[in-house]
Write a protein that holds these residues in place. Structure first.
Motif, PDB file in Angstrom:
ATOM      1  N   SER A  90       0.832  -1.189   0.000  1.00 13.45           N
ATOM      2  CA  SER A  90       0.000   0.000   0.000  1.00 13.45           C
ATOM      3  C   SER A  90       0.879   1.257   0.000  1.00 13.45           C
ATOM      4  O   SER A  90       2.098   1.170  -0.110  1.00 13.45           O
ATOM      5  CB  SER A  90      -0.909  -0.030   1.224  1.00 13.45           C
ATOM      6  OG  SER A  90      -1.816   1.038   1.181  1.00 13.45           O
TER       7      SER A  90
ATOM      8  N   LEU B 212       4.865   8.636  -5.398  1.00 15.79           N
ATOM      9  CA  LEU B 212       3.743   9.451  -5.864  1.00 15.79           C
ATOM     10  C   LEU B 212       3.673  10.757  -5.096  1.00 15.79           C
ATOM     11  O   LEU B 212       3.882  10.771  -3.877  1.00 15.79           O
ATOM     12  CB  LEU B 212       2.416   8.708  -5.673  1.00 15.79           C
ATOM     13  CG  LEU B 212       2.251   7.363  -6.388  1.00 15.79           C
ATOM     14  CD1 LEU B 212       2.457   6.222  -5.421  1.00 15.79           C
ATOM     15  CD2 LEU B 212       0.878   7.269  -7.036  1.00 15.79           C
TER      16      LEU B 212
ATOM     17  N   GLY C 168      -0.600  12.303  -8.475  1.00 11.56           N
ATOM     18  CA  GLY C 168       0.049  12.235  -9.754  1.00 11.56           C
ATOM     19  C   GLY C 168       0.154  10.796 -10.228  1.00 11.56           C
ATOM     20  O   GLY C 168      -0.211   9.861  -9.503  1.00 11.56           O
ATOM     21  N   PRO C 169       0.678  10.609 -11.437  1.00 13.46           N
ATOM     22  CA  PRO C 169       0.741   9.261 -12.014  1.00 13.46           C
ATOM     23  C   PRO C 169       1.815   8.369 -11.406  1.00 13.46           C
ATOM     24  O   PRO C 169       1.818   7.167 -11.642  1.00 13.46           O
ATOM     25  CB  PRO C 169       1.032   9.533 -13.489  1.00 13.46           C
ATOM     26  CG  PRO C 169       1.721  10.859 -13.498  1.00 13.46           C
ATOM     27  CD  PRO C 169       1.116  11.641 -12.383  1.00 13.46           C
TER      28      PRO C 169
ATOM     29  N   TYR D 221      -9.999   5.092  -3.252  1.00 13.99           N
ATOM     30  CA  TYR D 221      -9.236   5.369  -4.456  1.00 13.99           C
ATOM     31  C   TYR D 221      -9.155   4.102  -5.299  1.00 13.99           C
ATOM     32  O   TYR D 221      -9.197   2.991  -4.770  1.00 13.99           O
ATOM     33  CB  TYR D 221      -7.810   5.792  -4.108  1.00 13.99           C
ATOM     34  CG  TYR D 221      -7.661   7.169  -3.509  1.00 13.99           C
ATOM     35  CD1 TYR D 221      -7.774   7.362  -2.130  1.00 13.99           C
ATOM     36  CD2 TYR D 221      -7.382   8.270  -4.306  1.00 13.99           C
ATOM     37  CE1 TYR D 221      -7.612   8.629  -1.578  1.00 13.99           C
ATOM     38  CE2 TYR D 221      -7.213   9.536  -3.761  1.00 13.99           C
ATOM     39  CZ  TYR D 221      -7.330   9.703  -2.403  1.00 13.99           C
ATOM     40  OH  TYR D 221      -7.176  10.966  -1.852  1.00 13.99           O
TER      41      TYR D 221
ATOM     42  N   GLN E 181      -6.699   2.273  -8.389  1.00  8.87           N
ATOM     43  CA  GLN E 181      -5.416   2.312  -9.091  1.00  8.87           C
ATOM     44  C   GLN E 181      -5.420   1.246 -10.174  1.00  8.87           C
ATOM     45  O   GLN E 181      -5.399   0.054  -9.875  1.00  8.87           O
ATOM     46  CB  GLN E 181      -4.259   2.090  -8.124  1.00  8.87           C
ATOM     47  CG  GLN E 181      -2.889   2.234  -8.759  1.00  8.87           C
ATOM     48  CD  GLN E 181      -1.764   2.073  -7.747  1.00  8.87           C
ATOM     49  OE1 GLN E 181      -1.836   1.269  -6.830  1.00  8.87           O
ATOM     50  NE2 GLN E 181      -0.697   2.864  -7.904  1.00  8.87           N
TER      51      GLN E 181
ATOM     52  N   GLY F  57      -0.166   0.274 -13.493  1.00  7.64           N
ATOM     53  CA  GLY F  57       0.754   1.269 -14.022  1.00  7.64           C
ATOM     54  C   GLY F  57       0.281   2.694 -13.918  1.00  7.64           C
ATOM     55  O   GLY F  57       0.906   3.594 -14.483  1.00  7.64           O
ATOM     56  N   GLN F  58      -0.793   2.912 -13.181  1.00  9.04           N
ATOM     57  CA  GLN F  58      -1.365   4.257 -13.066  1.00  9.04           C
ATOM     58  C   GLN F  58      -1.260   4.781 -11.634  1.00  9.04           C
ATOM     59  O   GLN F  58      -0.966   4.027 -10.706  1.00  9.04           O
ATOM     60  CB  GLN F  58      -2.837   4.236 -13.487  1.00  9.04           C
ATOM     61  CG  GLN F  58      -3.088   3.705 -14.875  1.00  9.04           C
ATOM     62  CD  GLN F  58      -2.486   4.584 -15.940  1.00  9.04           C
ATOM     63  OE1 GLN F  58      -2.636   5.807 -15.906  1.00  9.04           O
ATOM     64  NE2 GLN F  58      -1.788   3.983 -16.888  1.00  9.04           N
ATOM     65  N   GLY F  59      -1.526   6.078 -11.500  1.00  4.13           N
ATOM     66  CA  GLY F  59      -1.618   6.658 -10.171  1.00  4.13           C
ATOM     67  C   GLY F  59      -2.963   6.356  -9.559  1.00  4.13           C
ATOM     68  O   GLY F  59      -3.727   5.531 -10.065  1.00  4.13           O
ATOM     69  N   LEU F  60      -3.266   7.023  -8.487  1.00  6.35           N
ATOM     70  CA  LEU F  60      -4.530   6.803  -7.786  1.00  6.35           C
ATOM     71  C   LEU F  60      -5.567   7.823  -8.217  1.00  6.35           C
ATOM     72  O   LEU F  60      -5.282   9.005  -8.341  1.00  6.35           O
ATOM     73  CB  LEU F  60      -4.333   6.924  -6.269  1.00  6.35           C
ATOM     74  CG  LEU F  60      -3.961   5.650  -5.536  1.00  6.35           C
ATOM     75  CD1 LEU F  60      -2.552   5.242  -5.888  1.00  6.35           C
ATOM     76  CD2 LEU F  60      -4.093   5.850  -4.031  1.00  6.35           C
TER      77      LEU F  60
ATOM     78  N   LEU G 144      -9.326   9.355  -7.190  1.00  3.66           N
ATOM     79  CA  LEU G 144     -10.288   9.458  -6.106  1.00  3.66           C
ATOM     80  C   LEU G 144     -11.673   9.071  -6.613  1.00  3.66           C
ATOM     81  O   LEU G 144     -12.202   9.688  -7.529  1.00  3.66           O
ATOM     82  CB  LEU G 144     -10.304  10.872  -5.549  1.00  3.66           C
ATOM     83  CG  LEU G 144     -11.274  11.158  -4.410  1.00  3.66           C
ATOM     84  CD1 LEU G 144     -10.961  10.303  -3.188  1.00  3.66           C
ATOM     85  CD2 LEU G 144     -11.243  12.642  -4.033  1.00  3.66           C
TER      86      LEU G 144
ATOM     87  N   GLU H  84      -7.029  -2.146  -8.656  1.00  2.79           N
ATOM     88  CA  GLU H  84      -6.842  -2.282  -7.214  1.00  2.79           C
ATOM     89  C   GLU H  84      -7.506  -1.094  -6.522  1.00  2.79           C
ATOM     90  O   GLU H  84      -7.372   0.050  -6.968  1.00  2.79           O
ATOM     91  CB  GLU H  84      -5.360  -2.335  -6.845  1.00  2.79           C
ATOM     92  CG  GLU H  84      -5.115  -2.665  -5.388  1.00  2.79           C
ATOM     93  CD  GLU H  84      -3.705  -3.156  -5.101  1.00  2.79           C
ATOM     94  OE1 GLU H  84      -2.817  -2.962  -5.955  1.00  2.79           O
ATOM     95  OE2 GLU H  84      -3.493  -3.741  -4.010  1.00  2.79           O
TER      96      GLU H  84
ATOM     97  N   PHE I 111      -8.228   1.067  -2.980  1.00  4.03           N
ATOM     98  CA  PHE I 111      -7.664   1.407  -1.676  1.00  4.03           C
ATOM     99  C   PHE I 111      -8.649   2.260  -0.892  1.00  4.03           C
ATOM    100  O   PHE I 111      -9.172   3.253  -1.405  1.00  4.03           O
ATOM    101  CB  PHE I 111      -6.364   2.199  -1.830  1.00  4.03           C
ATOM    102  CG  PHE I 111      -5.221   1.403  -2.383  1.00  4.03           C
ATOM    103  CD1 PHE I 111      -4.940   1.407  -3.736  1.00  4.03           C
ATOM    104  CD2 PHE I 111      -4.408   0.645  -1.544  1.00  4.03           C
ATOM    105  CE1 PHE I 111      -3.886   0.676  -4.251  1.00  4.03           C
ATOM    106  CE2 PHE I 111      -3.346  -0.092  -2.049  1.00  4.03           C
ATOM    107  CZ  PHE I 111      -3.087  -0.070  -3.405  1.00  4.03           C
TER     108      PHE I 111
ATOM    109  N   PHE J 294      -3.587   4.406   4.389  1.00  2.46           N
ATOM    110  CA  PHE J 294      -4.238   3.538   3.428  1.00  2.46           C
ATOM    111  C   PHE J 294      -4.348   2.107   3.942  1.00  2.46           C
ATOM    112  O   PHE J 294      -3.501   1.627   4.701  1.00  2.46           O
ATOM    113  CB  PHE J 294      -3.443   3.511   2.122  1.00  2.46           C
ATOM    114  CG  PHE J 294      -3.572   4.767   1.309  1.00  2.46           C
ATOM    115  CD1 PHE J 294      -2.768   5.867   1.580  1.00  2.46           C
ATOM    116  CD2 PHE J 294      -4.480   4.859   0.271  1.00  2.46           C
ATOM    117  CE1 PHE J 294      -2.881   7.034   0.837  1.00  2.46           C
ATOM    118  CE2 PHE J 294      -4.603   6.017  -0.479  1.00  2.46           C
ATOM    119  CZ  PHE J 294      -3.803   7.107  -0.191  1.00  2.46           C
TER     120      PHE J 294
ATOM    121  N   GLN K 297      -4.500  -2.031   2.808  1.00  2.51           N
ATOM    122  CA  GLN K 297      -3.582  -2.818   2.000  1.00  2.51           C
ATOM    123  C   GLN K 297      -4.046  -2.985   0.559  1.00  2.51           C
ATOM    124  O   GLN K 297      -3.287  -3.460  -0.272  1.00  2.51           O
ATOM    125  CB  GLN K 297      -3.370  -4.189   2.634  1.00  2.51           C
ATOM    126  CG  GLN K 297      -2.465  -4.141   3.855  1.00  2.51           C
ATOM    127  CD  GLN K 297      -1.095  -3.580   3.528  1.00  2.51           C
ATOM    128  OE1 GLN K 297      -0.752  -2.447   3.902  1.00  2.51           O
ATOM    129  NE2 GLN K 297      -0.284  -4.346   2.830  1.00  2.51           N
TER     130      GLN K 297
END
Lengths: 115, 116
Positions: free
Chosen positions: A42, A92, A107-108, B36, B38, B41-44, B46, B88, B90, B106, B108
């Motif tokens: 996480s 991040l 951000g990514p 969130y 994900q 390969g990406q960010g989070l 909301l 995924e 969170f 966060f 797991q």
């Protein structure tokens, strides 16, 4: 929400070197944050970076290892110093554009591999 | 100290089926709660947030979550899952006081697989 970019998106580095990650947001924000996401794990907060003050680090993270700069309200950098394979993670940045510190947009990410 | 538990590491559902992802939190004051998502390969991103008021909150992509103070839970639901929901998820709780102002803690994460 804000548009956030990070550079580089990924990198492979040798142990003992340092990498500086940039975070740019398209609007002025007071609060920015840096998180680490280790493989299969996480997210963990590294530090809070508010413009005009020193970064505040969470337990287990120190300034010598993760120096942070926050020169203005749209930009921040995180440096991962003297890297070891254990530093391989996704890093991040996030911002709190609404003024509510916990409402954060991310951000990514920067995927770092240390060999 | 605040904490978040997501009991399910991995959930598999069929496309079109309903979904519920569980989240339990521990926080000494009124919690600020988030979900969130994900993608690989990406960010989070909301999905939704709860600060106060109506305990059923609506988010993006057809998701909703219900805050139950008595159970310290904030479960995420969707009535009909799409293949693009595979990702995924969170759950997070935020602190607005003390030295950890703004800190998100966060869970797991729960990996969602969607079968056609």
């Amino acid at each position: 929400s804000a548009v956030i970019s990070q550079k580089p998106s990924r990198d492979i580095c040798q142990r003992g070197t340092s990498l500086t990650i940039q975070c740019q947001v398209d609007s002025q924000v007071t609060m920015m944050f840096w998180y680490r996401q280790q493989p299969g794990q996480s997210l963990t907060l590294i530090a809070t970076a508010n413009q005009g003050s020193e970064a505040t680090y969470e337990s287990g993270f120190v300034i010598d290892k993760f120096p942070i700069s926050r020169p203005n309200l749209t930009f921040s950098t995180l440096t991962v110093s003297n890297m070891s394979p254990e530093d391989s993670s996704i890093y991040l940045c996030s911002v709190a554009p609404t003024g509510i510190g916990v409402e954060q947009y991310f951000g990514p990410g920067t995927r770092l591999t240390v060999t | 100290a605040q904490s978040v538990t997501q009991p399910d590491i991995h959930i598999t559902v069929s496309e079109g089926a309903s979904l519920e992802l569980r989240c339990n939190y521990s926080y000494g004051a009124t919690p600020y709660l988030f979900w969130y998502v994900q993608s690989p390969g990406q960010g989070l991103q909301l999905l939704l947030k709860y600060f106060s008021g109506d305990t059923l909150v609506q988010g993006i992509k057809g998701f909703e979550a219900e805050f139950k103070r008595s159970q310290s839970s904030f479960n995420l639901r969707k009535p009909s899952v799409h293949w693009s929901d595979a990702a995924e998820y969170f759950c997070a709780v935020g602190a607005l006081g003390g030295t950890s102002y703004g800190k998100l803690t966060f869970g797991q994460g729960t990996i969602l697989t969607v079968h056609p």
